[in-house]
Design a protein around this motif. Structure first.
Motif, mmCIF file in Angstrom:
data_model
loop_
_atom_site.group_PDB
_atom_site.id
_atom_site.type_symbol
_atom_site.label_atom_id
_atom_site.label_comp_id
_atom_site.label_asym_id
_atom_site.label_seq_id
_atom_site.Cartn_x
_atom_site.Cartn_y
_atom_site.Cartn_z
ATOM 1 N N GLU A 59 -49.784 -17.216 48.785
ATOM 2 C CA GLU A 59 -50.783 -18.281 48.699
ATOM 3 C C GLU A 59 -50.609 -19.056 47.387
ATOM 4 O O GLU A 59 -50.604 -20.287 47.370
ATOM 5 C CB GLU A 59 -52.173 -17.665 48.768
ATOM 6 C CG GLU A 59 -53.240 -18.638 49.151
ATOM 7 C CD GLU A 59 -54.610 -17.962 49.223
ATOM 8 O OE1 GLU A 59 -55.285 -18.147 50.226
ATOM 9 O OE2 GLU A 59 -54.982 -17.224 48.279
ATOM 10 N N ARG A 60 -50.407 -18.309 46.305
ATOM 11 C CA ARG A 60 -50.225 -18.948 45.001
ATOM 12 C C ARG A 60 -48.957 -19.801 45.001
ATOM 13 O O ARG A 60 -48.913 -20.867 44.385
ATOM 14 C CB ARG A 60 -50.138 -17.880 43.903
ATOM 15 C CG ARG A 60 -50.170 -18.444 42.488
ATOM 16 C CD ARG A 60 -51.589 -18.822 42.153
ATOM 17 N NE ARG A 60 -51.722 -19.476 40.857
ATOM 18 C CZ ARG A 60 -51.601 -20.780 40.652
ATOM 19 N NH1 ARG A 60 -51.268 -21.581 41.638
ATOM 20 N NH2 ARG A 60 -51.812 -21.306 39.466
ATOM 21 N N ALA A 61 -47.921 -19.313 45.678
ATOM 22 C CA ALA A 61 -46.660 -20.066 45.743
ATOM 23 C C ALA A 61 -46.907 -21.411 46.420
ATOM 24 O O ALA A 61 -46.381 -22.441 45.988
ATOM 25 C CB ALA A 61 -45.598 -19.272 46.489
ATOM 26 N N GLY A 62 -47.732 -21.413 47.474
ATOM 27 C CA GLY A 62 -48.096 -22.672 48.111
ATOM 28 C C GLY A 62 -48.804 -23.582 47.131
ATOM 29 O O GLY A 62 -48.633 -24.805 47.157
ATOM 30 N N PHE A 63 -49.564 -22.977 46.207
ATOM 31 C CA PHE A 63 -50.321 -23.769 45.242
ATOM 32 C C PHE A 63 -49.496 -24.284 44.067
ATOM 33 O O PHE A 63 -50.045 -24.910 43.162
ATOM 34 C CB PHE A 63 -51.536 -22.980 44.725
ATOM 35 C CG PHE A 63 -52.720 -23.141 45.619
ATOM 36 C CD1 PHE A 63 -53.422 -24.331 45.636
ATOM 37 C CD2 PHE A 63 -53.109 -22.136 46.477
ATOM 38 C CE1 PHE A 63 -54.491 -24.505 46.479
ATOM 39 C CE2 PHE A 63 -54.177 -22.300 47.333
ATOM 40 C CZ PHE A 63 -54.868 -23.482 47.339
ATOM 41 N N ILE A 116 -51.258 -30.113 47.016
ATOM 42 C CA ILE A 116 -50.708 -29.903 45.681
ATOM 43 C C ILE A 116 -49.687 -30.995 45.381
ATOM 44 O O ILE A 116 -49.682 -31.597 44.300
ATOM 45 C CB ILE A 116 -50.041 -28.505 45.593
ATOM 46 C CG1 ILE A 116 -51.077 -27.398 45.754
ATOM 47 C CG2 ILE A 116 -49.274 -28.345 44.285
ATOM 48 C CD1 ILE A 116 -52.263 -27.490 44.839
ATOM 49 N N ARG A 120 -53.677 -15.770 38.794
ATOM 50 C CA ARG A 120 -52.608 -15.350 39.703
ATOM 51 C C ARG A 120 -51.311 -15.972 39.235
ATOM 52 O O ARG A 120 -51.113 -17.165 39.360
ATOM 53 C CB ARG A 120 -52.940 -15.777 41.121
ATOM 54 C CG ARG A 120 -54.023 -14.901 41.744
ATOM 55 C CD ARG A 120 -54.669 -15.545 42.929
ATOM 56 N NE ARG A 120 -53.809 -15.535 44.098
ATOM 57 C CZ ARG A 120 -54.253 -15.897 45.313
ATOM 58 N NH1 ARG A 120 -55.507 -16.278 45.480
ATOM 59 N NH2 ARG A 120 -53.436 -15.886 46.337
ATOM 60 N N HIS A 177 -50.144 -26.825 50.317
ATOM 61 C CA HIS A 177 -48.969 -27.234 49.540
ATOM 62 C C HIS A 177 -48.792 -28.750 49.567
ATOM 63 O O HIS A 177 -48.261 -29.325 48.621
ATOM 64 C CB HIS A 177 -47.708 -26.481 49.975
ATOM 65 C CG HIS A 177 -47.111 -26.909 51.280
ATOM 66 N ND1 HIS A 177 -47.504 -26.376 52.480
ATOM 67 C CD2 HIS A 177 -46.155 -27.817 51.570
ATOM 68 C CE1 HIS A 177 -46.814 -26.939 53.457
ATOM 69 N NE2 HIS A 177 -45.979 -27.817 52.930
ATOM 70 N N PHE A 196 -46.812 -15.094 38.834
ATOM 71 C CA PHE A 196 -45.780 -14.407 39.607
ATOM 72 C C PHE A 196 -45.202 -13.248 38.798
ATOM 73 O O PHE A 196 -44.327 -13.424 37.954
ATOM 74 C CB PHE A 196 -44.700 -15.397 40.031
ATOM 75 C CG PHE A 196 -45.263 -16.538 40.827
ATOM 76 C CD1 PHE A 196 -45.872 -16.304 42.054
ATOM 77 C CD2 PHE A 196 -45.226 -17.833 40.351
ATOM 78 C CE1 PHE A 196 -46.416 -17.336 42.798
ATOM 79 C CE2 PHE A 196 -45.760 -18.878 41.083
ATOM 80 C CZ PHE A 196 -46.359 -18.629 42.307
#
Ligand SMILES: Nc1ncnc2c1ncn2[C@@H]1O[C@H](COP(=O)(O)OP(=O)(O)OP(=O)(O)O)[C@@H](O)[C@H]1O
Ligand SMILES: [Mg+2]
Lengths: 269, 338
Positions: free
Chosen positions: B214-218, A76, A88, A73, A90
Motif C-alpha cells: 500500500e505504501r509503495a502505491g503511495f 499520488i 511506514r 497511485h 521500506f
C-alpha cells in the motif's frame, strides 16, 4: 483557489456510517488542520481523500478534477502525498534507497527516467536530490542505515523525506507528532514550516512549488503554531471550520472539548 | 569536524570487507565448478550439472519470493513447460538451433506466467496465490500424463544433446563435459541478468512493494505492474532452466510439473537464506551434498535428510547465507576494534 474540494462525503464501514456528509474546501498554499476527539473520523476522511478507501457518496475534487474513484497511485502521480499515523517506510532498504526509490518512481511516472537503462546505481541528480532531502530532515548521517534499524522519530522523518521526494502539491500528514517527545514535536513543527518554504529561502519546497498541507493532530500547540485554518470534527460531522482564532473562541468547539480539561486549557492557551 | 569523522571512519574500515570475502568465495566456487569435469566421474558431474540448473531455477523463484513477496507453489509447471518445449523441438530435429530453443523455453515460461498473473494477481495473493499456482501446475501434470503426442506418463526420452551451429562455427555439446560447460555458461548469463535486475531500480521497487504494497502505491509505484513483471521474469528463468535441463537429463516426464519440483526452490531458499540472492544456489548445493552423503543409507535416507534440514533451518534462521554474513561482520568488526 481551492486545491481540494470535498462535497458531501459520506462513508460507512458495513452498516455503520462514520462520515455524515462532510463539506470542505482547502485553499492552495495553506496549512489546513483537522482536529477532533478520537474516533471523530479524521483518518477516515484522509483515506477518502487519498483513495485508500472510497466514499459511499459525495465527490472529492483535486485541482478541479473529480478523483473520487481514482486509485491511490494515480492520485499520488497527480500531486498528492501522504504520511501515516504510524510511519511506514521500506524496511528492507537503506534510508537513502527509500528516498531514491521514491524519486525514481516520480521520474518514471513522469516519463523522465534519467539513469541509463543498464545502470544499477541511481543517477547523480537522483542521488543528490535524495541526499538533499535526507539532510533536510536531519538524517544525512544515517543514509546508509537500514530503515528497519531506525528509531521511531527517525522513521517519521524518513517518511516525510520519502513523501516530499514525490514533489507533492498537497502534503497530507496524519498526526505527524504522534508518540513523540515534546522536543521531537517542536522539531517536526519546525520541519513542516521549512517544508512550506521554497529552497531558495532555506526551505525544502522545490522552486515554483506551492505546497498545501493538510494535517490531523491532537497536540493543540502544534496546530496553533502551524495552521491557517482548522476544521473541527466530531462523530463524523464537521462542527466548525474557520481561521484559528475563530475556532479557539467557538462555543460549540469548547463544548466538545469540555470535560477533556487539558484540551480545554489548551484552547485558552 | 565532519571530515575528521570521515577520516576516522575510513581508518576504522577493516582490510577484509564482507563484499571482498564473498566475491573471492564466488570466484573460487566458479573456478571449482568449471574444473569439475577434470575432478569427478561422469555420475558426479551429472549430479553437479543438475544441481546448477536447479539452483538457477530456484534463484528465479526467489526473485519472485524475496523481492516481490509472492510465494508460488507451481513453479515446477513453468520448468516443465520449458523442458517439454526443448524436448519436443530437439526430437523434431531442430537441435542445431538449440540457443533459440532455450529462448523459446524462456518465452513459453514467461508467457504462461504472464497469463496466470493477469488473471490472478489483482485478486489473489498470499495463500490463495500459492494454492492457485499449485493447482495449475497439478493440472498441467495431469494434462501431460494424458497427452499421447508428448509421451503420456512416460514422457519424452532419447533427447539427444545438440550440436550448436552458429553460422561459421559448430559447437559440439553431445559429450557430458561440453554440455556441462554449456550449463555453466548459461547459468552465468542467467544469474548475471537476475543479479542486475534485483540490484537496480527495478529491484528497489520490488523490495518496496514486498515490504508494504500500500505504501509503495503511495509513492506512485504501479504495484500490479511491478509484481506482474517479477512473475514474468521468474517464469522466464524457470522455462529457460527447464529447456537446458531436458537434453542434460535426456528424458522429461510429467513429474517435472509435480509437487517435488515446485517445492525444491522453497526448500533450497529456506536452507540457503531468505532475502539473499545467492541463498537458493547455496541451498541447492548443500542439499546435493547431504543427499549424496546419505545415498547408501537406503530406507532411512529421507529421514536423515529431513532431520538435517530441519536442524539447519531451525539453527540458522537467516539461512546459511544470512548466518555467514552475520559471522563475517562480527569477525571483521572485531579486527577493526583492535
Ligand atoms: N476499518 C474500519 N472498520 C470499521 N470501523 C472503522 C474502521 N476504521 C475506522 N472505523 C471507525 O470509524 C470511526 C472513525 O475512525 P477514524 O480512525 O477515522 O477516527 P480518527 O478521528 O482518526 O481517530 P483517532 O484520533 O483515534 O485517530 C471510529 O468509530 C472507528 O471505530
Ligand atoms: Mg486517526
Amino acid at each position: 483557489m481551492s486545491i481540494i474540494e470535498l462535497d458531501r462525503i459520506t462513508k460507512s464501514y458495513g452498516p455503520i456510517e462514520v462520515l455524515h456528509g462532510i463539506d470542505a474546501r482547502v485553499d492552495e498554499g495553506e496549512v489546513f488542520a483537522i482536529i477532533g476527539p478520537n474516533g471523530a473520523g479524521k483518518t477516515t476522511l484522509f483515506k477518502v481523500m487519498t483513495g485508500e478507501s472510497l466514499a459511499n457518496a459525495g465527490t472529492v475534487r483535486f485541482d478541479g478534477q473529480d478523483v473520487t474513484r481514482m486509485p491511490p497511485h494515480l492520485r499520488i502521480r497527480a500531486g498528492m502525498g501522504r504520511t501515516f499515523q504510524v510511519a511506514r517506510v521500506f524496511n528492507p532498504l537503506t534510508a537513502l534507497d527509500n528516498v531514491v526509490t521514491a524519486i525514481e518512481a516520480r521520474k518514471r511516472a513522469q516519463g523522465r527516467t534519467d539513469h541509463a537503462w543498464w545502470a544499477i546505481r541511481p543517477s547523480a541528480p537522483t542521488r543528490d536530490e535524495a541526499m538533499g532531502l535526507l539532510e533536510g530532515v536531519t538524517l544525512a548521517g544515517k543514509a546508509k542505515m537500514q530503515a528497519a534499524d531506525l528509531s521511531h522519530g527517525d522513521r517519521k522523518r524518513l517518511e516525510l523525506a520519502v513523501t516530499l521526494a514525490g514533489r507533492p502539491r498537497v502534503l497530507m500528514m496524519d498526526e505527524p507528532t504522534a508518540g513523540m517527545s515534546p522536543v521531537d514535536r517542536e522539531q517536526v513543527s519546525h520541519l513542516i514550516r521549512r517544508v512550506m518554504k521554497p529552497e531558495t529561502e532555506g526551505g525544502l519546497s522545490a522552486p515554483g512549488q506551492k505546497l498545501t498541507v493538510i494535517m490531523t493532530e491532537h497536540d493543540m500547540s502544534v496546530i496553533f503554531g502551524l495552521a491557517s485554518r482548522i476544521m473541527v470534527m466530531n462523530q463524523g460531522k464537521r462542527i466548525a471550520l474557520g481561521p484559528v482564532e475563530d475556532i479557539r473562541n467557538d462555543p460549540h468547539v469548547r463544548e466538545v472539548y469540555l470535560g477533556k480539561e487539558d484540551q480545554h486549557e489548551e484552547l485558552d492557551a | 569536524m565532519s571530515s575528521s569523522l570521515a577520516e576516522r571512519d575510513s581508518r576504522r574500515k577493516p582490510a577484509l570487507t564482507r563484499p571482498g570475502i564473498n566475491n573471492t568465495l564466488i570466484a573460487l566456487a566458479t573456478l571449482t565448478l568449471l574444473a569439475m569435469p577434470f575432478l569427478t566421474n561422469s555420475g558426479l558431474l551429472y549430479l553437479v550439472g543438475t544441481t546448477l540448473v536447479l539452483g538457477v531455477y530456484s534463484v528465479g523463484w526467489n526473485l519472485l519470493f524475496s523481492w516481490a513477496g509472492l510465494a508460488s507453489f507451481g513453479s515446477g509447471g513453468l520448468f516443465a513447460i520449458g523442458a517439454y518445449v526443448s524436448a519436443a523441438a530437439i526430437r523434431a530435429g531442430y537441435d542445431q538451433f538449440f540457443l533459440l530453443i532455450v529462448l523459446a523455453g524462456a518465452g513459453a515460461g514467461a508467457l504462461v506466467a504472464m497469463l496466470v498473473g493477469l488473471v490472478a494477481l489483482r485478486r489473489t495473493t498470499g495463500i490463495f496465490f500459492a494454492i492457485l499456482t499449485l493447482s495449475l501446475s497439478e493440472l498441467l501434470r495431469h494434462t501431460l500424463m494424458h497427452t499421447r503426442s508428448l509421451g503420456s506418463e512416460d514422457g519424452l526420452s532419447n533427447i539427444t544433446r545438440p550440436v550448436l551451429s552458429l553460422g561459421v562455427v559448430e559447437i559440439d555439446l553431445t559429450s557430458g563435459p561440453t554440455y556441462y560447460w554449456f550449463i555453466c555458461v548459461s547459468a552465468a548469463v542467467i544469474l548475471g541478468l537476475c543479479w542486475w535486475l534485483t540490484h537496480g531500480p527495478f529491484g528497489r521497487r520490488l523490495l518496496a512493494v514486498r515490504h508494504d504494497i500500500e505504501r509503495a502505491g503511495f509513492i506512485g509505484i504501479d504495484v500490479h505492474r511491478s509484481r506482474l513483471a517479477a512473475l514474468v521474469i521468474s517464469g522466464a528463468v524457470a522455462g529457460c532452466a527447464g529447456a537446458i535441463y531436458a537434453p542434460w537429463a535426456q528424458i522429461v516426464t510429467p513429474e517435472l510439473s509435480g509437487m517435488v519440483r515446485s517445492t525444491q526452490p522453497i526448500l533450497f531458499t529456506l536452507l540457503g537464506g531468505l532475502q539473499s540472492f545467492w541463498g537458493p544456489m547455496i541451498g541447492a548445493f548443500v542439499f546435493m551434498v547431504i543427499e549424496y552423503a546419505t545415498r547408501t543409507l537406503v530406507g532411512i535416507q529421507e529421514i536423515i535428510t529431513g532431520a538435517i534440514l530441519l536442524a539447519v533451518i531451525l539453527a540458522f534462521r537467516a539461512g546459511i547465507a544470512g548466518s555467514w554474513n552475520a559471522l563475517i561482520d562480527r569477525l571483521t568488526e572485531r579486527r577493526a576494534d583492535k
